[in-house]
Design an enzyme around this catalytic site. Structure first.
Site, short mmCIF file in Angstrom:
data_model
loop_
_atom_site.label_atom_id
_atom_site.label_comp_id
_atom_site.label_asym_id
_atom_site.label_seq_id
_atom_site.Cartn_x
_atom_site.Cartn_y
_atom_site.Cartn_z
N ASN A 36 -11.03 -2.84 -5.04
CA ASN A 36 -10.32 -1.85 -5.85
C ASN A 36 -11.00 -1.54 -7.19
O ASN A 36 -10.67 -0.55 -7.84
CB ASN A 36 -8.86 -2.26 -6.08
CG ASN A 36 -7.98 -2.14 -4.83
OD1 ASN A 36 -7.07 -2.94 -4.62
ND2 ASN A 36 -8.24 -1.14 -4.00
N TRP A 37 -11.99 -2.36 -7.58
CA TRP A 37 -12.76 -2.04 -8.80
C TRP A 37 -13.48 -0.72 -8.66
O TRP A 37 -13.86 -0.10 -9.66
CB TRP A 37 -13.80 -3.12 -9.09
CG TRP A 37 -13.23 -4.46 -9.42
CD1 TRP A 37 -13.23 -5.56 -8.61
CD2 TRP A 37 -12.58 -4.87 -10.63
NE1 TRP A 37 -12.63 -6.62 -9.24
CE2 TRP A 37 -12.22 -6.23 -10.48
CE3 TRP A 37 -12.27 -4.22 -11.83
CZ2 TRP A 37 -11.57 -6.95 -11.48
CZ3 TRP A 37 -11.61 -4.95 -12.83
CH2 TRP A 37 -11.27 -6.28 -12.65
N ASP B 299 0.83 -1.21 0.00
CA ASP B 299 0.00 0.00 0.00
C ASP B 299 0.87 1.26 0.00
O ASP B 299 1.98 1.26 0.54
CB ASP B 299 -0.92 -0.01 1.23
CG ASP B 299 -2.05 1.00 1.12
OD1 ASP B 299 -2.41 1.39 -0.02
OD2 ASP B 299 -2.58 1.42 2.17
#
Ligand code: IPE
Ligand code: IPE
Ligand code: MG
Length: 262
Positions: free
Chosen positions: A73-74, A25
């Site tokens: 995350n889409w 991240d």
């Protein structure tokens, strides 16, 4: 805690993590700090992936799992999702030779059917090309979610139940665990998250039950070999108890959290 002035050194007497999992991240913030678009951070992050893979291989880690794209995350802007998909495509294509050369077997875990057909094909080809490798296993978690994993396992068991192959009383942790992704591999011993957030973000919910958690504020593109070494050194200084007392652990020779099916 490691003394800040002491050189970072592994302890040859203590076990290394067999399986390291990393929530990579901080790419977006890395880019923003430099006035760059977010995708520049993702691009830079690929270099950190290469470096972590190489270092884990040299350390003798058996499995490295990298969280590359979560089932959530889409929801990001379409442009960013598109660029991430392109980056996957090119990384899979470019890295296969290096993986083969280094004896690394690639596996992609997650719900792959959501990806475009070309990317799915690239994943199959990269796995096939490295299938004979006998060194480290590199798992890339793509469209992976811990909840998804538990649901897909439950669905398999429901099918077996409906077919009369399984009775409800037979359902236990071992059976559910065996239906999860990578049940044939040891659970992660060390779970690292870069980028400063202290959360799991729906990564391995089941398999990380006894992982040692390590959070660092270093942003993923800056996560270099010294940073990974620091995480492993920190891991070596922990006492894993798995519910036992510290005294019991000292008298037992070695403890580990086995595969999901155990
Ligand atoms: C992690 O970096 C990479 C992916 C989730 C694909 P981020 O893109 O989440 O970076 P930050 O958290 O916005 O800095
Ligand atoms: C977790 O990072 C997912 C990956 C690193 C692939 P996110 O950036 O998506 O997590 P949140 O949204 O901050 O929890
Ligand atoms: Mg993030």
């Amino acid at each position: 805690m490691h003394h800040p002035d002491a050189p970072l050194q592994l302890d040859a007497e203590r076990p290394l993590p067999r399986h390291i999992a990393i929530i990579m991240d901080g790419n977006g913030r890395w880019a923003r700090q430099r006035g760059l678009p977010r995708h520049a951070g993702h691009r830079e992050g690929v270099k950190a992936v290469r470096s972590a893979v190489e270092q884990c291989r040299l350390l003798g880690v058996e499995v490295l799992t990298l969280f590359a794209f979560s089932s959530e995350n889409w929801k990001r802007p379409q442009q960013e999702v598109g660029l991430l998909m392109e980056l996957f495509m090119s990384a899979l294509r470019k890295e296969v030779r290096r993986l083969r050369r280094n004896g690394i077997r690639l596996r992609v875990i997650g719900e792959r059917s959501a990806f475009g057909p070309r990317l799915q094909q690239q994943m199959v080809e990269a796995e096939r090309a490295t299938a004979a490798a006998e060194g480290m296993i590199l798992q890339v978690a793509a469209n992976y979610g811990g909840r998804w994993d538990i649901v897909q396992a439950a669905r398999q068991l429901a099918v077996a139940l409906a077919a009369g192959e399984l009775r409800a009383e037979q359902l236990d942790e071992a059976r559910l665990g065996a239906a999860l992704s990578f049940a044939d591999l040891p659970n992660p011993d060390l779970l690292i998250r870069t980028g400063g957030e202290q959360r799991i973000s729906n990564f391995m919910l089941w398999q990380a039950a006894y992982s040692e958690l390590y959070f660092t504020s270093i942003l993923w593109p800056d996560f270099d070999q010294a940073a990974l070494l620091a995480a492993v050194v920190d891991f070596q200084q922990r006492q894993r108890r798995f519910g036992l007392t510290g005294e019991q652990v000292v008298s037992a020779s070695s403890l580990s959290d086995g595969g999901g099916g155990q």
